[in-house]
Scaffold this motif. Sequence first.
Motif, PDB file in Angstrom:
ATOM      1  N   LEU A  77       0.740  -1.277   0.201  1.00 30.32           N
ATOM      2  CA  LEU A  77      -0.146   0.227   0.250  1.00 30.32           C
ATOM      3  C   LEU A  77       0.866   1.348  -0.128  1.00 30.32           C
ATOM      4  O   LEU A  77       0.624   2.194  -0.686  1.00 30.32           O
ATOM      5  N   ARG A  78       1.854   1.352   0.811  1.00 33.16           N
ATOM      6  CA  ARG A  78       2.635   2.264   0.911  1.00 33.16           C
ATOM      7  C   ARG A  78       3.673   2.593  -0.471  1.00 33.16           C
ATOM      8  O   ARG A  78       3.571   3.728  -0.817  1.00 33.16           O
ATOM      9  N   PHE A  79       4.392   1.979  -0.806  1.00 38.18           N
ATOM     10  CA  PHE A  79       5.295   2.102  -1.984  1.00 38.18           C
ATOM     11  C   PHE A  79       4.649   1.507  -3.417  1.00 38.18           C
ATOM     12  O   PHE A  79       5.091   1.902  -4.476  1.00 38.18           O
ATOM     13  N   GLY A  80       3.693   0.814  -3.376  1.00 38.32           N
ATOM     14  CA  GLY A  80       3.085   0.522  -4.527  1.00 38.32           C
ATOM     15  C   GLY A  80       1.957   1.123  -4.956  1.00 38.32           C
ATOM     16  O   GLY A  80       1.877   1.326  -6.055  1.00 38.32           O
ATOM     17  N   LEU A  81       0.932   1.426  -3.900  1.00 35.32           N
ATOM     18  CA  LEU A  81      -0.008   2.103  -4.582  1.00 35.32           C
ATOM     19  C   LEU A  81      -0.184   3.542  -3.522  1.00 35.32           C
ATOM     20  O   LEU A  81      -1.280   4.345  -3.823  1.00 35.32           O
ATOM     21  N   GLY A  82       0.951   4.140  -3.127  1.00 37.53           N
ATOM     22  CA  GLY A  82       0.874   5.420  -2.706  1.00 37.53           C
ATOM     23  C   GLY A  82       0.061   5.738  -1.495  1.00 37.53           C
ATOM     24  O   GLY A  82      -0.221   7.038  -1.319  1.00 37.53           O
ATOM     25  N   ALA A  83      -0.200   4.847  -0.546  1.00 44.09           N
ATOM     26  CA  ALA A  83      -0.848   5.144   0.722  1.00 44.09           C
ATOM     27  C   ALA A  83       0.033   6.093   1.619  1.00 44.09           C
ATOM     28  O   ALA A  83       1.435   6.220   1.322  1.00 44.09           O
ATOM     29  N   LEU A 137       0.892   5.061   7.412  1.00 41.25           N
ATOM     30  CA  LEU A 137       0.227   3.716   7.521  1.00 41.25           C
ATOM     31  C   LEU A 137       1.435   2.436   8.095  1.00 41.25           C
ATOM     32  O   LEU A 137       1.054   1.861   8.413  1.00 41.25           O
ATOM     33  N   GLY A 138       2.703   3.065   7.506  1.00 40.46           N
ATOM     34  CA  GLY A 138       3.654   2.008   7.945  1.00 40.46           C
ATOM     35  C   GLY A 138       4.089   1.908   9.469  1.00 40.46           C
ATOM     36  O   GLY A 138       4.619   0.735   9.759  1.00 40.46           O
ATOM     37  N   TRP A 139       3.371   2.700  10.198  1.00 36.44           N
ATOM     38  CA  TRP A 139       3.614   2.299  11.645  1.00 36.44           C
ATOM     39  C   TRP A 139       2.920   1.221  12.256  1.00 36.44           C
ATOM     40  O   TRP A 139       2.948   0.665  13.255  1.00 36.44           O
ATOM     41  N   LEU A 140       1.993   0.798  11.329  1.00 36.53           N
ATOM     42  CA  LEU A 140       1.185  -0.722  11.603  1.00 36.53           C
ATOM     43  C   LEU A 140       2.474  -1.797  11.827  1.00 36.53           C
ATOM     44  O   LEU A 140       2.299  -2.741  12.590  1.00 36.53           O
ATOM     45  N   ASN A 141       3.661  -1.361  10.988  1.00 37.22           N
ATOM     46  CA  ASN A 141       4.685  -2.263  10.894  1.00 37.22           C
ATOM     47  C   ASN A 141       5.519  -2.524  12.231  1.00 37.22           C
ATOM     48  O   ASN A 141       6.263  -3.381  12.471  1.00 37.22           O
ATOM     49  N   LEU A 142       5.545  -1.415  13.116  1.00 33.65           N
ATOM     50  CA  LEU A 142       6.174  -1.359  14.397  1.00 33.65           C
ATOM     51  C   LEU A 142       5.629  -2.606  15.235  1.00 33.65           C
ATOM     52  O   LEU A 142       6.557  -3.229  15.834  1.00 33.65           O
ATOM     53  N   ALA A 143       4.525  -2.965  15.175  1.00 31.82           N
ATOM     54  CA  ALA A 143       4.197  -3.888  15.970  1.00 31.82           C
ATOM     55  C   ALA A 143       4.068  -5.300  15.076  1.00 31.82           C
ATOM     56  O   ALA A 143       4.531  -6.327  15.740  1.00 31.82           O
ATOM     57  N   ALA A 144       3.462  -5.307  13.682  1.00 29.88           N
ATOM     58  CA  ALA A 144       3.516  -6.554  13.000  1.00 29.88           C
ATOM     59  C   ALA A 144       5.008  -7.013  12.791  1.00 29.88           C
ATOM     60  O   ALA A 144       5.275  -8.231  12.652  1.00 29.88           O
TER      61      ALA A 144
END
Length: 393
Positions: free
Chosen positions: A186-192, A196-203
């Motif tokens: 979503l971030r790098f492919g679809l320009g979100a 949104l990347g901060w979801l990855n801090l947990a995941a």
Amino acid sequence: MSRLTTAMRDAAGRVDAATPDHRDRAVDALRACAVLGVVLGHWLVTALVADGRTLRTASPLQHLPWLAPVSWAFQTLAVFFLVGGHVATRGYASARARGIPYHRWLHGRLARLFAPVAAVLILWTVVTTALLLSGAEYATTRTLVKLALSPMWFLLVFAALTAATPLVARLHPLWPLAVVLHVDLLRFGLGAPDRLGWLNLAAGWLVPYTLGAAWTRGELERRRTGWVLLLSGTAVTAALVAWAGYPASMVGVPGAGVSNLNPPTLAAVTFGLAQCGLALLLRDRLRTAMRRPVAWAAVALVNLSAMTVFLWHQTALMATTATGLVTGRLPGLHTAPDGPGWVAARLLWLPVFVLALAACWVAFRSWERGGGNGGRSRVVRTHRPTTKDVRHV
């Protein structure tokens, strides 16, 4: 010198004798390696450059991209979360078997995690106040405080995952990995939005944490599993860096458009899987190495002081830098990290950083043993262990 050597060997022998046969020393060795990797990594890639009266942060990775492999060797947080997941799930299962309720188990875990933080916050509150009252540049004060408190993000994430242990104990690592993959798409492919990347801090850190839970369940005992993680993680990370535009550095680089670590990207997570695979493959070798009393005593000492070392290593770096300013701008300490000469000079400063950290350890180690009141440590019950004193974490 011979007396000192003999005394050290005798002390190591007592620690070795105090360790139960059933203790998995490889777990402690992996934790020690992970903590020391983070410390050395920060000392090698963090520069405080003197610019007039202002200190600003810089990194040799900005000017010397060929140093990116340094971040591969020393960005070892995935191994720490692997061990953390293993220890937490094992400890929680043991607590349940003994009838200890969840809140008591969690309080014990978090108390040991956060007790040393109080000393850091108290000292840096005093230092910050003194700097501001003395007229120090605000930019310098902000830089120093940010570096001193930067380890705190890790503690918050680790504490959250620890609290969620009963929920994630049986979660397959592919689920959080899928979240990281979709967030990056979503971030790098679809320009979100980047937030949104901060979801990855947990995941992102949940991936190695749940691998640790799988270790507890006995699902990672085959060497084939370690090889699959190592080879597939390495291959995917290389592909992401070579063809998908991910940074080669596994730590943040000031001024870079994308950081693999802040927040974690798919490349950082797959790289962490490779590290976890290597850690699993090294378990038997580490168990053999830890049969040597001196090696085991060194690992036990690091584990006894893991939080102190982690929380104070940036302060040790800054204390050395500030003290050195008295004599002027010193190469490898206050100069821009823009050439091999800086790297060579920084390597010479490492023993000084170690001495400064040792001073912090002497001053603040009691906080880790019991919040400043000399309580029992996490590894041994007394300073002079007996054969029954060494416990599992």
